[in-house]
Motif scaffolding. Structure first.
Motif, PDB file in Angstrom:
ATOM      1  N   TYR A  69       0.842  -1.188   0.000  1.00 51.96           N
ATOM      2  CA  TYR A  69       0.000   0.000   0.000  1.00 51.96           C
ATOM      3  C   TYR A  69       0.882   1.244   0.000  1.00 51.96           C
ATOM      4  O   TYR A  69       2.097   1.169   0.240  1.00 51.96           O
ATOM      5  CB  TYR A  69      -0.969   0.017   1.178  1.00 51.96           C
ATOM      6  N   CYS A  70       0.253   2.376  -0.291  1.00 50.57           N
ATOM      7  CA  CYS A  70       0.965   3.650  -0.319  1.00 50.57           C
ATOM      8  C   CYS A  70       1.508   3.953   1.074  1.00 50.57           C
ATOM      9  O   CYS A  70       0.746   3.950   2.055  1.00 50.57           O
ATOM     10  CB  CYS A  70       0.014   4.764  -0.767  1.00 50.57           C
ATOM     11  N   LEU A  73      -0.482   7.275   2.429  1.00 50.14           N
ATOM     12  CA  LEU A  73      -1.927   7.262   2.682  1.00 50.14           C
ATOM     13  C   LEU A  73      -2.481   5.888   3.043  1.00 50.14           C
ATOM     14  O   LEU A  73      -3.645   5.789   3.418  1.00 50.14           O
ATOM     15  CB  LEU A  73      -2.669   7.807   1.453  1.00 50.14           C
ATOM     16  N   GLY A  74      -1.690   4.848   2.915  1.00 49.63           N
ATOM     17  CA  GLY A  74      -2.184   3.516   3.244  1.00 49.63           C
ATOM     18  C   GLY A  74      -3.177   2.961   2.247  1.00 49.63           C
ATOM     19  O   GLY A  74      -3.867   1.984   2.539  1.00 49.63           O
ATOM     20  N   ILE A  75      -3.258   3.547   1.046  1.00 49.35           N
ATOM     21  CA  ILE A  75      -4.172   3.049   0.016  1.00 49.35           C
ATOM     22  C   ILE A  75      -3.589   1.780  -0.582  1.00 49.35           C
ATOM     23  O   ILE A  75      -2.432   1.784  -1.036  1.00 49.35           O
ATOM     24  CB  ILE A  75      -4.374   4.110  -1.091  1.00 49.35           C
ATOM     25  N   PRO A  76      -4.341   0.678  -0.594  1.00 45.60           N
ATOM     26  CA  PRO A  76      -3.772  -0.570  -1.128  1.00 45.60           C
ATOM     27  C   PRO A  76      -3.528  -0.493  -2.630  1.00 45.60           C
ATOM     28  O   PRO A  76      -4.318   0.091  -3.368  1.00 45.60           O
ATOM     29  CB  PRO A  76      -4.852  -1.612  -0.791  1.00 45.60           C
ATOM     30  N   PHE A  77      -2.406  -1.070  -3.065  1.00 43.08           N
ATOM     31  CA  PHE A  77      -2.060  -1.143  -4.476  1.00 43.08           C
ATOM     32  C   PHE A  77      -2.541  -2.463  -5.063  1.00 43.08           C
ATOM     33  O   PHE A  77      -2.642  -3.474  -4.354  1.00 43.08           O
ATOM     34  CB  PHE A  77      -0.549  -1.039  -4.672  1.00 43.08           C
ATOM     35  N   GLU A 263     -10.976   3.657  -3.848  1.00 39.50           N
ATOM     36  CA  GLU A 263     -11.452   3.632  -5.229  1.00 39.50           C
ATOM     37  C   GLU A 263     -10.973   2.345  -5.890  1.00 39.50           C
ATOM     38  O   GLU A 263      -9.918   1.809  -5.540  1.00 39.50           O
ATOM     39  CB  GLU A 263     -10.918   4.846  -6.001  1.00 39.50           C
ATOM     40  N   SER A 264     -11.729   1.838  -6.834  1.00 39.84           N
ATOM     41  CA  SER A 264     -11.365   0.582  -7.495  1.00 39.84           C
ATOM     42  C   SER A 264     -10.064   0.756  -8.264  1.00 39.84           C
ATOM     43  O   SER A 264      -9.867   1.721  -8.992  1.00 39.84           O
ATOM     44  CB  SER A 264     -12.471   0.146  -8.461  1.00 39.84           C
ATOM     45  N   GLY A 265      -9.167  -0.200  -8.063  1.00 40.71           N
ATOM     46  CA  GLY A 265      -7.928  -0.242  -8.821  1.00 40.71           C
ATOM     47  C   GLY A 265      -6.951   0.884  -8.565  1.00 40.71           C
ATOM     48  O   GLY A 265      -6.388   1.437  -9.520  1.00 40.71           O
ATOM     49  N   PRO A 266      -6.693   1.307  -7.274  1.00 41.50           N
ATOM     50  CA  PRO A 266      -5.695   2.356  -7.047  1.00 41.50           C
ATOM     51  C   PRO A 266      -4.320   1.897  -7.485  1.00 41.50           C
ATOM     52  O   PRO A 266      -3.930   0.751  -7.251  1.00 41.50           O
ATOM     53  CB  PRO A 266      -5.766   2.586  -5.536  1.00 41.50           C
ATOM     54  N   ARG A 267      -3.584   2.787  -8.142  1.00 46.54           N
ATOM     55  CA  ARG A 267      -2.286   2.419  -8.685  1.00 46.54           C
ATOM     56  C   ARG A 267      -1.212   3.406  -8.218  1.00 46.54           C
ATOM     57  O   ARG A 267      -1.485   4.579  -7.993  1.00 46.54           O
ATOM     58  CB  ARG A 267      -2.309   2.405 -10.218  1.00 46.54           C
ATOM     59  N   PRO A 268       0.033   2.935  -8.097  1.00 43.92           N
ATOM     60  CA  PRO A 268       1.139   3.846  -7.800  1.00 43.92           C
ATOM     61  C   PRO A 268       1.480   4.665  -9.027  1.00 43.92           C
ATOM     62  O   PRO A 268       1.042   4.384 -10.129  1.00 43.92           O
ATOM     63  CB  PRO A 268       2.272   2.884  -7.422  1.00 43.92           C
TER      64      PRO A 268
END
Length: 269
Positions: A69-70, A73-77, A263-268
């Motif tokens: 994850y980021c 922000l902890g957003i999963p990749f 959000e669906s499909g978060p990407r780096p």
């Protein structure tokens, strides 16, 4: 007259103690009988369950957030981009808080848990939710000086009777050993509910709503603070809280929540 009334007062104290003990025993027995007659139901699917209010099937449907994850922000990749790779959100619009972590994605089961804790007096859910949060935020808690639950305005706190963020913070404090300071941050302005507002409206709604009291700024100055909340959506509330703490010279503010919108499909990038 005073000599006659004194013995009656001395007798009333032990009688009152016996009465209170008996009432407590009856209340406990009544709750036990009710638990036997009406078993605990899963807060999500309403099936009978032992333990903390979530059955095995609904527990399996919770989407726990784990690496990759980021780091900000902890957003999963959706795939592992390697160490220190930030999400597009972290680069495009970095928040005032340094890092955010969440235990689960804000899906149907998580939403039901949050709403039950927040609006239905289901404080029995806080222990499990708080333990999951402590595990998800272990790196934030390692060198934290204090936990600060996102405060409610006093009118809303009076209507709701408790702060769900405070209930979660108490569990996390027991798990981590980090002390809670629920007094340093205040919501000084009543705000509208954030539900249904756009991202820009959410930010405007909470602007200037939080404040560190002048006499408590020394408690915040130079400290590493972990904000505690139930849900992270746009991040407007957490950002406003972090800005108030940073104005009071906090060294760093991180954010730990039970669930976050992904959000669906978060990407780096």
């Amino acid at each position: 007259m005073e000599a006659e009334s004194a013995p009656s007062r001395s007798i009333s104290a032990p009688l009152r103690a016996v009465w209170l003990a008996g009432r407590h025993a009856l209340s406990h027995a009544a709750r036990l009988a009710l638990d036997i007659a009406l078993p605990t139901l899963c807060v999500s699917c309403r099936e009978p369950v032992d333990g903390e209010g979530v059955c095995a099937a609904c527990w399996a449907r919770l989407s726990f957030i784990a690496p990759p994850y980021c780091p900000r922000l902890g957003i999963p990749f959706v795939y592992d981009p390697g160490p220190d790779m930030l999400s597009m959100e972290a680069i495009a619009s970095p928040p005032a808080y340094q890092r955010a972590r969440a235990a689960v994605r804000y899906d149907d089961v998580a939403r039901t848990l949050v709403h039950a804790l927040k609006y239905q007096d289901r404080t029995d859910l806080a222990p499990a939710m708080g333990r999951w949060m402590a595990r998800a935020g272990s790196e934030l808690l390692t060198d934290a000086d204090m936990l600060v639950p996102v405060p409610l305005h006093w009118r809303r706190a009076w209507r709701r009777r408790y702060n769900q963020s405070g209930a979660l913070a108490r569990i996390i404090a027991r798990q981590s050993g980090v002390k809670i300071r629920g007094d340093v941050l205040r919501r000084v302005r009543a705000t509208e509910q954030q539900i249904g507002l756009s991202r820009a409206q959410r930010a405007t709604n909470v602007q200037g709503a939080f404040q560190v009291s002048a006499d408590l700024q020394s408690e915040v100055q130079g400290r590493h603070i972990v904000l505690i909340d139930d849900v992270l959506t746009s991040g407007a509330t957490a950002d406003a809280c972090a800005r108030a703490l940073l104005r009071a010279k906090a060294a760093q503010v991180d954010l730990l929540v039970f669930a976050r919108v992904v959000e669906s499909g978060p990407r780096p990038i």
